[in-house]
Write a protein that holds these residues in place. Sequence first.
Motif, PDB file in Angstrom:
ATOM      1  N   GLU A   1       0.827  -1.210   0.000  1.00 59.21           N
ATOM      2  CA  GLU A   1       0.000   0.000   0.000  1.00 59.21           C
ATOM      3  C   GLU A   1       0.857   1.254   0.000  1.00 59.21           C
ATOM      4  OE1 GLU A   1      -2.659  -0.320   3.325  1.00 59.21           O
ATOM      5  OE2 GLU A   1      -4.118  -1.525   2.197  1.00 59.21           O
ATOM      6  N   GLN A   2       2.093   1.150   0.507  1.00 59.74           N
ATOM      7  CA  GLN A   2       3.008   2.288   0.529  1.00 59.74           C
ATOM      8  C   GLN A   2       3.785   2.440  -0.773  1.00 59.74           C
ATOM      9  OE1 GLN A   2       2.934  -0.137   3.061  1.00 59.74           O
ATOM     10  NE2 GLN A   2       1.458   1.166   4.147  1.00 59.74           N
ATOM     11  N   GLY A   3       3.621   1.494  -1.695  1.00 60.93           N
ATOM     12  CA  GLY A   3       4.244   1.618  -3.011  1.00 60.93           C
ATOM     13  C   GLY A   3       5.550   0.883  -3.191  1.00 60.93           C
ATOM     14  N   VAL A   4       5.947   0.047  -2.225  1.00 60.95           N
ATOM     15  CA  VAL A   4       7.207  -0.690  -2.338  1.00 60.95           C
ATOM     16  C   VAL A   4       6.963  -2.018  -3.051  1.00 60.95           C
ATOM     17  CG1 VAL A   4       9.153  -1.686  -1.087  1.00 60.95           C
ATOM     18  CG2 VAL A   4       8.032   0.386  -0.210  1.00 60.95           C
ATOM     19  N   LEU A   5       7.778  -2.293  -4.050  1.00 59.93           N
ATOM     20  CA  LEU A   5       7.595  -3.505  -4.854  1.00 59.93           C
ATOM     21  C   LEU A   5       8.400  -4.668  -4.280  1.00 59.93           C
ATOM     22  CD1 LEU A   5       6.305  -4.555  -7.543  1.00 59.93           C
ATOM     23  CD2 LEU A   5       8.533  -4.129  -8.596  1.00 59.93           C
ATOM     24  N   HIS A   6       7.792  -5.882  -4.321  1.00 56.23           N
ATOM     25  CA  HIS A   6       8.456  -7.095  -3.872  1.00 56.23           C
ATOM     26  C   HIS A   6       8.117  -8.224  -4.842  1.00 56.23           C
ATOM     27  CE1 HIS A   6       9.467  -5.396   0.094  1.00 56.23           C
ATOM     28  NE2 HIS A   6       8.277  -4.822   0.035  1.00 56.23           N
ATOM     29  N   VAL A   7       9.009  -9.209  -4.909  1.00 51.98           N
ATOM     30  CA  VAL A   7       8.758 -10.419  -5.694  1.00 51.98           C
ATOM     31  C   VAL A   7       9.050 -11.617  -4.808  1.00 51.98           C
ATOM     32  CG1 VAL A   7       9.438 -11.804  -7.686  1.00 51.98           C
ATOM     33  CG2 VAL A   7       9.279  -9.311  -7.901  1.00 51.98           C
ATOM     34  N   MET A   8       8.127 -12.587  -4.797  1.00 49.13           N
ATOM     35  CA  MET A   8       8.327 -13.802  -4.007  1.00 49.13           C
ATOM     36  C   MET A   8       7.680 -14.979  -4.714  1.00 49.13           C
ATOM     37  SD  MET A   8       5.562 -13.520  -0.840  1.00 49.13           S
ATOM     38  CE  MET A   8       6.491 -12.253  -0.008  1.00 49.13           C
ATOM     39  N   GLU A   9       7.972 -16.190  -4.186  1.00 50.24           N
ATOM     40  CA  GLU A   9       7.363 -17.373  -4.788  1.00 50.24           C
ATOM     41  C   GLU A   9       5.847 -17.299  -4.664  1.00 50.24           C
ATOM     42  OE1 GLU A   9       7.418 -21.236  -2.648  1.00 50.24           O
ATOM     43  OE2 GLU A   9       8.921 -20.270  -1.362  1.00 50.24           O
ATOM     44  N   ALA A  10       5.151 -17.955  -5.591  1.00 51.51           N
ATOM     45  CA  ALA A  10       3.722 -17.708  -5.766  1.00 51.51           C
ATOM     46  C   ALA A  10       2.807 -18.545  -4.892  1.00 51.51           C
ATOM     47  CB  ALA A  10       3.344 -17.929  -7.230  1.00 51.51           C
ATOM     48  N   HIS A  11       3.252 -19.693  -4.410  1.00 51.47           N
ATOM     49  CA  HIS A  11       2.322 -20.641  -3.786  1.00 51.47           C
ATOM     50  C   HIS A  11       2.432 -20.642  -2.266  1.00 51.47           C
ATOM     51  CE1 HIS A  11       2.643 -22.261  -7.949  1.00 51.47           C
ATOM     52  NE2 HIS A  11       1.337 -22.358  -7.784  1.00 51.47           N
ATOM     53  N   CYS A  12       1.291 -20.500  -1.623  1.00 54.64           N
ATOM     54  CA  CYS A  12       1.198 -20.535  -0.165  1.00 54.64           C
ATOM     55  C   CYS A  12       1.696 -21.886   0.340  1.00 54.64           C
ATOM     56  CB  CYS A  12      -0.249 -20.297   0.256  1.00 54.64           C
ATOM     57  SG  CYS A  12      -0.530 -20.350   2.042  1.00 54.64           S
ATOM     58  N   HIS A  13       2.475 -21.867   1.419  1.00 54.43           N
ATOM     59  CA  HIS A  13       3.029 -23.114   1.945  1.00 54.43           C
ATOM     60  C   HIS A  13       1.991 -23.960   2.698  1.00 54.43           C
ATOM     61  CE1 HIS A  13       6.978 -22.523   0.582  1.00 54.43           C
ATOM     62  NE2 HIS A  13       7.393 -21.636   1.479  1.00 54.43           N
ATOM     63  N   HIS A  14       0.800 -23.426   2.878  1.00 51.67           N
ATOM     64  CA  HIS A  14      -0.245 -24.187   3.572  1.00 51.67           C
ATOM     65  C   HIS A  14      -0.727 -25.346   2.696  1.00 51.67           C
ATOM     66  CE1 HIS A  14      -4.687 -24.250   5.053  1.00 51.67           C
ATOM     67  NE2 HIS A  14      -3.991 -25.203   5.649  1.00 51.67           N
ATOM     68  N   LEU A  15      -1.502 -25.015   1.660  1.00 54.47           N
ATOM     69  CA  LEU A  15      -1.997 -26.046   0.751  1.00 54.47           C
ATOM     70  C   LEU A  15      -1.736 -25.711  -0.716  1.00 54.47           C
ATOM     71  CD1 LEU A  15      -5.355 -27.081   2.465  1.00 54.47           C
ATOM     72  CD2 LEU A  15      -3.298 -28.473   2.221  1.00 54.47           C
ATOM     73  N   GLY A  16      -0.801 -24.792  -0.945  1.00 52.67           N
ATOM     74  CA  GLY A  16      -0.340 -24.548  -2.310  1.00 52.67           C
ATOM     75  C   GLY A  16      -1.172 -23.622  -3.159  1.00 52.67           C
ATOM     76  N   ALA A  17      -2.079 -22.856  -2.575  1.00 53.93           N
ATOM     77  CA  ALA A  17      -2.853 -21.905  -3.383  1.00 53.93           C
ATOM     78  C   ALA A  17      -1.922 -20.862  -3.993  1.00 53.93           C
ATOM     79  CB  ALA A  17      -3.905 -21.220  -2.516  1.00 53.93           C
ATOM     80  N   HIS A  18      -2.258 -20.402  -5.183  1.00 54.79           N
ATOM     81  CA  HIS A  18      -1.477 -19.373  -5.871  1.00 54.79           C
ATOM     82  C   HIS A  18      -1.910 -18.004  -5.348  1.00 54.79           C
ATOM     83  CE1 HIS A  18       0.528 -17.036  -8.935  1.00 54.79           C
ATOM     84  NE2 HIS A  18       0.964 -18.134  -9.552  1.00 54.79           N
ATOM     85  N   LEU A  19      -0.979 -17.277  -4.758  1.00 53.18           N
ATOM     86  CA  LEU A  19      -1.303 -15.985  -4.141  1.00 53.18           C
ATOM     87  C   LEU A  19      -1.621 -14.908  -5.173  1.00 53.18           C
ATOM     88  CD1 LEU A  19       1.538 -16.010  -1.456  1.00 53.18           C
ATOM     89  CD2 LEU A  19      -0.886 -16.500  -1.075  1.00 53.18           C
ATOM     90  N   GLY A  20      -1.266 -15.151  -6.420  1.00 55.76           N
ATOM     91  CA  GLY A  20      -1.514 -14.156  -7.456  1.00 55.76           C
ATOM     92  C   GLY A  20      -2.910 -14.185  -8.028  1.00 55.76           C
ATOM     93  N   TYR A  21      -3.704 -15.182  -7.645  1.00 58.29           N
ATOM     94  CA  TYR A  21      -5.070 -15.296  -8.152  1.00 58.29           C
ATOM     95  C   TYR A  21      -6.032 -15.266  -6.966  1.00 58.29           C
ATOM     96  CZ  TYR A  21      -2.741 -16.580 -12.455  1.00 58.29           C
ATOM     97  OH  TYR A  21      -1.935 -16.570 -13.575  1.00 58.29           O
ATOM     98  N   GLY A  22      -6.515 -14.071  -6.667  1.00 54.73           N
ATOM     99  CA  GLY A  22      -7.446 -13.889  -5.563  1.00 54.73           C
ATOM    100  C   GLY A  22      -6.804 -13.425  -4.280  1.00 54.73           C
ATOM    101  N   GLY A  23      -5.463 -13.413  -4.208  1.00 57.39           N
ATOM    102  CA  GLY A  23      -4.779 -12.891  -3.029  1.00 57.39           C
ATOM    103  C   GLY A  23      -4.987 -11.399  -2.892  1.00 57.39           C
ATOM    104  N   LYS A  24      -4.874 -10.881  -1.654  1.00 52.88           N
ATOM    105  CA  LYS A  24      -5.103  -9.463  -1.404  1.00 52.88           C
ATOM    106  C   LYS A  24      -3.924  -8.878  -0.633  1.00 52.88           C
ATOM    107  CE  LYS A  24     -10.182  -9.513  -1.435  1.00 52.88           C
ATOM    108  NZ  LYS A  24     -10.257 -10.831  -2.090  1.00 52.88           N
ATOM    109  N   VAL A  25      -3.614  -7.600  -0.947  1.00 51.77           N
ATOM    110  CA  VAL A  25      -2.540  -6.886  -0.273  1.00 51.77           C
ATOM    111  C   VAL A  25      -3.145  -5.955   0.773  1.00 51.77           C
ATOM    112  CG1 VAL A  25      -0.613  -5.283  -0.533  1.00 51.77           C
ATOM    113  CG2 VAL A  25      -1.084  -6.968  -2.327  1.00 51.77           C
ATOM    114  N   THR A  26      -2.644  -6.052   2.000  1.00 49.31           N
ATOM    115  CA  THR A  26      -3.022  -5.133   3.082  1.00 49.31           C
ATOM    116  C   THR A  26      -1.733  -4.661   3.743  1.00 49.31           C
ATOM    117  OG1 THR A  26      -5.069  -6.360   3.482  1.00 49.31           O
ATOM    118  CG2 THR A  26      -4.363  -4.803   5.180  1.00 49.31           C
TER     119      THR A  26
END
Length: 333
Positions: A45-70
């Motif tokens: 929200e402050q405008g800082v860019l980050h790149v990380m692996e896409a899949h949640c370590h819980h059950l492997g959901a892809h954070l780029g599809y439906g994930g939200k930034v807070t």
Amino acid sequence: MNVKELPFSMKPVGWFQIGWSDEIANATIKPIKYFGEEMIAFRTEQGVLHVMEAHCHHLGAHLGYGGKVTGDQITCPYHGWQWNSEGKNTHIPYQENCVNKRLKTYHIKEQHGVIFLWHDPSGSAPRWGLPHMFDSFRDYLDMDESAFYPIYPHGTRLWPKEEVHPQITFENSVDSMHFRYVHNSPLNPELLEQDYRENGSVFRTLFGFRSVKHNEEITMTFDTRTSGVGCSFNVFKGSYNYRVLYCATPIDDASSDLFNTIWWPRKPGDNGDMPEDIQQRVDKEILTTVDEDLSVWRHQKYVHRPLLAKQDVKAFNALRKFQAGFYDLPPTD
């Protein structure tokens, strides 16, 4: 081109472009894939860019599809687990304790509106920096970024998933005669200089273009700084004074994304976006040069020991020796 037959891998070490800054607004996520790895690029929200692996370590959901930034946290769309910009699990809605396993994060750099990612199969941090489209050329052509129109979106173009290896495309940086035959240059091209710079991470070439109409005088020069096998920073000086960033980034073992970015000088007194007449000219005359190159690259066969014209031997062999240094590097301390 069958990249699987090449004598080098699609996972070299170095800096590679993964997009443009204006593609990712604050508090948004962009799914990306490079070097065979699913990733997300997200801006806090402050405008800082980050790149990380896409899949949640819980059950492997892809954070780029439906994930939200807070704030600087990403919430998984599947079960609400939260991960911060360092890849650390910070919240599980239905239990008190978090897990210790982190998501993989990547080193990135935003520079003059372009996003670069550091890739190193050994996991080492960046071993060298990048040339700069403006600071690296001040001793040659001192112009600030404010003297050019904004690059996005009118000065950018992407060729997605081309079956081309980056190293092949950067051999153009020592090939003076391809300007005449591939790009129909009306001027006579000549390689004037080539050398190494910045601890061996940058290969520099300088071309001169001689005009038949002006007694073979050099009326335009083309200065190139190639970083590894990923990025080429180019400045034209003379008849035109524009700048071009060309980048090639492997997606997987068979294909690459090709990026082209143009900085075109502003008209005197014009502080707005790139006007339509210049947009059309840039699209027709500049951005299409990669289309012309691709007509060769897509069908080219790699020749390990090529037959070279005498004028090409020194520079071509020096470039290939330079490029060979970006594969299978041991980890740094």
